[in-house]
Design a protein around this motif. Sequence first.
Motif, PDB file in Angstrom:
ATOM      1  N   TYR A 270       0.836  -1.210   0.000  1.00 56.98           N
ATOM      2  CA  TYR A 270       0.000   0.000   0.000  1.00 56.98           C
ATOM      3  C   TYR A 270       0.868   1.257   0.000  1.00 56.98           C
ATOM      4  O   TYR A 270       0.668   2.176  -0.817  1.00 56.98           O
ATOM      5  N   LEU A 271       1.834   1.321   0.901  1.00 54.81           N
ATOM      6  CA  LEU A 271       2.694   2.504   0.991  1.00 54.81           C
ATOM      7  C   LEU A 271       3.531   2.690  -0.265  1.00 54.81           C
ATOM      8  O   LEU A 271       3.708   3.812  -0.755  1.00 54.81           O
ATOM      9  N   ALA A 272       4.049   1.581  -0.803  1.00 53.53           N
ATOM     10  CA  ALA A 272       4.880   1.662  -2.004  1.00 53.53           C
ATOM     11  C   ALA A 272       4.092   2.251  -3.167  1.00 53.53           C
ATOM     12  O   ALA A 272       4.588   3.123  -3.903  1.00 53.53           O
ATOM     13  N   GLY A 279       5.318  10.420  -6.808  1.00 52.84           N
ATOM     14  CA  GLY A 279       6.480  10.835  -7.601  1.00 52.84           C
ATOM     15  C   GLY A 279       7.829  10.478  -7.009  1.00 52.84           C
ATOM     16  O   GLY A 279       8.868  10.857  -7.565  1.00 52.84           O
ATOM     17  N   LEU A 280       7.856   9.759  -5.887  1.00 48.77           N
ATOM     18  CA  LEU A 280       9.132   9.354  -5.291  1.00 48.77           C
ATOM     19  C   LEU A 280       9.659   8.091  -5.964  1.00 48.77           C
ATOM     20  O   LEU A 280       8.892   7.302  -6.537  1.00 48.77           O
ATOM     21  N   ARG A 281      10.980   7.907  -5.898  1.00 49.18           N
ATOM     22  CA  ARG A 281      11.583   6.682  -6.441  1.00 49.18           C
ATOM     23  C   ARG A 281      11.486   5.597  -5.377  1.00 49.18           C
ATOM     24  O   ARG A 281      12.220   5.606  -4.385  1.00 49.18           O
ATOM     25  N   VAL A 282      10.556   4.701  -5.586  1.00 51.41           N
ATOM     26  CA  VAL A 282      10.268   3.636  -4.625  1.00 51.41           C
ATOM     27  C   VAL A 282      10.691   2.299  -5.230  1.00 51.41           C
ATOM     28  O   VAL A 282      10.422   2.023  -6.397  1.00 51.41           O
ATOM     29  N   VAL A 283      11.355   1.476  -4.418  1.00 48.55           N
ATOM     30  CA  VAL A 283      11.686   0.119  -4.846  1.00 48.55           C
ATOM     31  C   VAL A 283      10.926  -0.847  -3.950  1.00 48.55           C
ATOM     32  O   VAL A 283      11.099  -0.855  -2.728  1.00 48.55           O
ATOM     33  N   TYR A 284      10.056  -1.622  -4.578  1.00 48.69           N
ATOM     34  CA  TYR A 284       9.286  -2.646  -3.870  1.00 48.69           C
ATOM     35  C   TYR A 284       8.954  -3.737  -4.886  1.00 48.69           C
ATOM     36  O   TYR A 284       8.461  -3.441  -5.976  1.00 48.69           O
ATOM     37  N   LEU A 309       9.434  -5.251   3.044  1.00 43.64           N
ATOM     38  CA  LEU A 309      10.539  -4.295   2.866  1.00 43.64           C
ATOM     39  C   LEU A 309      10.326  -3.415   1.648  1.00 43.64           C
ATOM     40  O   LEU A 309       9.936  -3.903   0.579  1.00 43.64           O
ATOM     41  N   MET A 310      10.595  -2.156   1.782  1.00 40.89           N
ATOM     42  CA  MET A 310      10.617  -1.253   0.630  1.00 40.89           C
ATOM     43  C   MET A 310      11.682  -0.187   0.869  1.00 40.89           C
ATOM     44  O   MET A 310      12.100   0.041   2.016  1.00 40.89           O
ATOM     45  N   THR A 311      12.132   0.453  -0.195  1.00 42.47           N
ATOM     46  CA  THR A 311      13.063   1.574  -0.063  1.00 42.47           C
ATOM     47  C   THR A 311      12.495   2.791  -0.785  1.00 42.47           C
ATOM     48  O   THR A 311      11.782   2.663  -1.783  1.00 42.47           O
ATOM     49  N   ILE A 312      12.801   3.953  -0.239  1.00 41.66           N
ATOM     50  CA  ILE A 312      12.427   5.224  -0.857  1.00 41.66           C
ATOM     51  C   ILE A 312      13.666   6.100  -0.912  1.00 41.66           C
ATOM     52  O   ILE A 312      14.388   6.219   0.082  1.00 41.66           O
ATOM     53  N   ASP A 313      13.920   6.693  -2.063  1.00 38.29           N
ATOM     54  CA  ASP A 313      15.057   7.601  -2.218  1.00 38.29           C
ATOM     55  C   ASP A 313      14.560   9.026  -2.028  1.00 38.29           C
ATOM     56  O   ASP A 313      13.731   9.511  -2.793  1.00 38.29           O
ATOM     57  N   VAL A 314      15.076   9.691  -0.989  1.00 35.29           N
ATOM     58  CA  VAL A 314      14.628  11.063  -0.703  1.00 35.29           C
ATOM     59  C   VAL A 314      15.658  12.101  -1.138  1.00 35.29           C
ATOM     60  O   VAL A 314      15.550  13.273  -0.777  1.00 35.29           O
TER      61      VAL A 314
END
Length: 406
Positions: A270-272, A279-284, A309-314
């Motif tokens: 859901y969050l991903a 518009g964020l670069r999300v990896v999931y 697990l997910m990653t977000i590039d800020v």
Amino acid sequence: MEKKASDNLQDLQYFGEYGGVNPSISDSSTYTFLSAKTMFDTFEGNTEGCYLYTRHSSPSNLYLGEALAALEGTESANVTASGMGAITAVIMQLCNAGDHIVSSRTIYGGTYAFLKNFLRKFNIQTSFVDITSITAVEKAITPKTKMIYCESVSNPLLEIADIKTLSVLAKKYGIPLVVDNTFSPLTVAPAKLGAEIVIHSLTKFINGTSDCVAGVVCGSKAFCLALKDVHDGAGMLLGSTLDSLRAASILKNMRTLHIRMKKHSENAHYLAEKFQKDGLRVVYPGLKSHVGHEKLKSFMNHEFGYGGLMTIDVGSLEKANELMELMQKKKLGYLAVSLGFYKTLFSAPGTSTSSEISLEEQKEMGLSNGLVRFSVGLDNDIHRTYDMMRACMEELHILPYKTTVV
């Protein structure tokens, strides 16, 4: 219909010595024998059902090992006092001085440090490759290669290993494929896909309460016995023994693993999707934009989703640190390493769990300074969590404020 791992776990049934629904905890470091010959035979590995010394085995550790073997569909499993205890024992059991290992370049920082730095003392070399490129993996194999090592879903970039194809390659060269499945219990079943040995850090999702460290090696009965051999077993001689009280505690927590994994995955997905839409670069792995999405989809157990697990590039380390500190202040979770807790945990991998990897190598593999890794928790109202996270990002100008239509 193939029996599910969750069913295998449910079908395990133990009774305590007084008829308890939980097996009794073996609170002894050493065990008595009625005859000297039985003790001798146990030292020689010629008896079953006898316990010698807790560093070798105990009833509590055996119960947990059986449950983990049922989870991964292997003949046997040995539990250890940490995930690194499991990893190092396997490597030292399989490799001798002068040998070679082919490993994924994106793995847990502690594993990376052990392979790259510590094993130099024994003249054991490691080639780190892009595990998603079968060509690169095969090219790295030499006559001295003794194993291929990877993670099902890699830490921290969430790359997906094609375990089935890697297994075929490993068998072609007569070497074992060793897979760390810590990030994806129940979602991925490496042994069923052809991996010879499966490792977990039980510290994470399987235990799920962030109150202990533990590990496991799942494999054939012969390999697990070899690890425990009193004469030359790396598991026995390196002494990474799990305490019986902790083994009993983890066994109890495993009974809710199937419920927890579904919720971790549901919330992370859901969050991903929401933050990618922002518009964020999300990896999931559950996003169609993930390069390994279709691959994972082809062999995963869909019932348990794409993981927690997910990653977000800020954008920068400064922004990443500000965001994590603010989210912790707002009680959205904890600025902490590890994963699998009921609350969300977040960290900047480049300066924490992957800090053992040089900055140059981090850049080469795509581990950016602004990357934040989230182990998404079991929040009941995930939409509320999203709104609060987004508000933090707006306050720090990572995302623009939403315009309200009147």
